[in-house]
Design an enzyme around this catalytic site. Structure first.
Site: not given
Ligand code: GLY
Length: 411
Positions: A129, A193
């Site tokens: 991330d 994601d």
């Molecule tokens: N995994 C990141 C979200 O909850 O969107």
């Protein structure tokens, strides 16, 4: 104004003609408001003003610049986490958007403070991330030309991109994700994601980072388009690959309702990610995929245009975060669509979503809270932060407002 005109139509017949004319105009050139509704410009102005007040007050609520708002509690206070959390870039990002919207130097000062608390994360190789963390914080600061720290900001983003690039698997041609609840033997999990983190690599490759970072990001988007999208335009959340052979082991979900359902926020990350991939590559494939996913999203929306947390679940919670992400993505996507009627269609859909987001029960207008929007869902299957505010909903809401205001013309 339309309401006044309508009231001034004295006979039933004139009213009927007037109503018919408005419906025809709205059908072929959709207006960003309804007969009974407030114009979108005014809703947005009001929401922006209140958001700036809430954000200025949030600085006292959070107070510690090494902590970051994540999700709201049921009574609409922020839960705070340290910089390691995947959401940590969004609060400084909100403060940068507040600065952009207001030109108020206090927001610039606060944005710098929370941004600089993230610096050490540039070496965090345990997360996929880093794109969220660094593009929302340092990236937005750089975009706003923060003079003193300009070269530092750039170097910090480049360092984060180097760390993210370590996740690239040259056999699979994609970036691995850092978690899985049901790992298989020898499996490499990839979640949709991760599409949101490609911007960091694309950006770095255009800003003195290695040119091959852009290939990594492009390849990841191609693999996602190939393996995550179902024939009906819905999406899987996770695909598990065999590390040794590169073959797909299985497909399913972590945060959604079921392996064959479409989790709306994951789908939203896909739309936004393909739009960004198109921004950097100008490859039609990516715009086509963004449109395909957007069509699925729009087709499955309820009447108020706000996404359910999962499009096929019987549990009926909304997830405003998914709608904020898609609204913002559509405001960028329309710039890339050449056909005027298609452009107008997606623009009016984005405006309808934004209009709902600016109102109750979603926008926390006059409530005693610093959270901007209610009704996000983090992770329903484990009952974590269900139907509460989220900092990422607020971030993409502010981005959507900023993008809406920057459009040259409003329909
Ligand atoms: N995994 C990141 C979200 O909850 O969107």
């Amino acid at each position: 104004m339309l309401e006044k005109l309508f009231i001034n139509c004295t006979s039933k017949c004139y009213r009927a003609i007037f109503t018919f004319a408005v419906i025809m105009v709205a059908t072929f050139n959709p207006l960003p408001y309804t007969l009974a509704g407030e114009p979108l410009d005014s809703l947005v102005d009001k929401a922006a003003r209140i958001s700036l007040e809430h954000l200025a007050a949030s600085v006292n609520e959070v107070s510690d610049t090494t902590l970051f708002p994540t999700y709201g509690t049921k009574d609409l206070k922020w839960q705070l986490k340290p910089a390691e959390d995947w959401t940590a870039g969004f609060y400084p990002g909100c403060l940068w958007y507040a600065y952009e919207l207001s030109n108020d130097q206090r927001f610039e000062h606060w944005a710098r403070q929370w941004t600089s608390s993230l610096e050490e994360e540039k070496n965090n190789s345990g997360t996929h991330d880093l794109g969220f963390k660094f593009m929302c914080s340092y990236g937005n600061g750089l975009k706003l030309d923060v003079k003193l720290e300009k070269s530092d900001y750039k170097n910090i983003i480049l360092a984060a991109a180097n760390t993210l690039a370590e996740r690239y698997d040259s056999k699979l041609k994609c970036l691995s994700s850092n978690w899985d609840m049901k790992p298989e033997k020898n499996s490499c999990p990839v979640i949709i994601d991760v599409m949101m983190n490609l911007e960091l690599l694309f950006w770095a490759s255009e800003n003195d980072g290695p040119a091959y970072f852009s290939d990594y990001a492009r390849n990841h988007a191609i693999v996602t388009a190939r393996d995550f999208i179902r024939p009906d335009g819905g999406t899987y959340h996770i695909v598990r690959y065999d590390k040794n052979t590169g073959a797909v082991i299985n497909k399913g979900t972590l945060q959604g309702a079921g392996d064959e359902t479409t989790w709306s926020r994951g789908h939203a990350w896909g739309i936004y990610g393909f739009v960004v991939a198109y921004r950097y590559t100008k490859e039609k494939l990516f715009l086509d995929d963004a449109i395909r996913l957007a069509d699925y999203f729009i087709k499955h929306l309820p009447e108020d245009h706000i996404a359910p947390w999962d499009f096929q679940s019987d549990i009926k919670y909304r997830d405003v975060s998914a709608s904020c992400i898609v609204t913002s993505a559509l405001f960028e996507m329309i710039n890339y669509i050449k056909n005027d009627s298609l452009k107008n269609y997606y623009k009016s859909e984005a405006e309808a979503m934004l209009s709902s987001l600016c109102k109750a029960p979603y926008f926390n207008g006059n409530k005693n809270t610093n959270c901007l929007l209610a009704h996000s869902v983090q992770f329903l299957p484990i009952n974590s932060n269900v139907d509460v505010p989220s900092i990422f909903a607020d971030y993409y809401f502010l981005e959507a407002i900023t993008r809406y205001r920057q459009m040259e013309t409003h329909l």
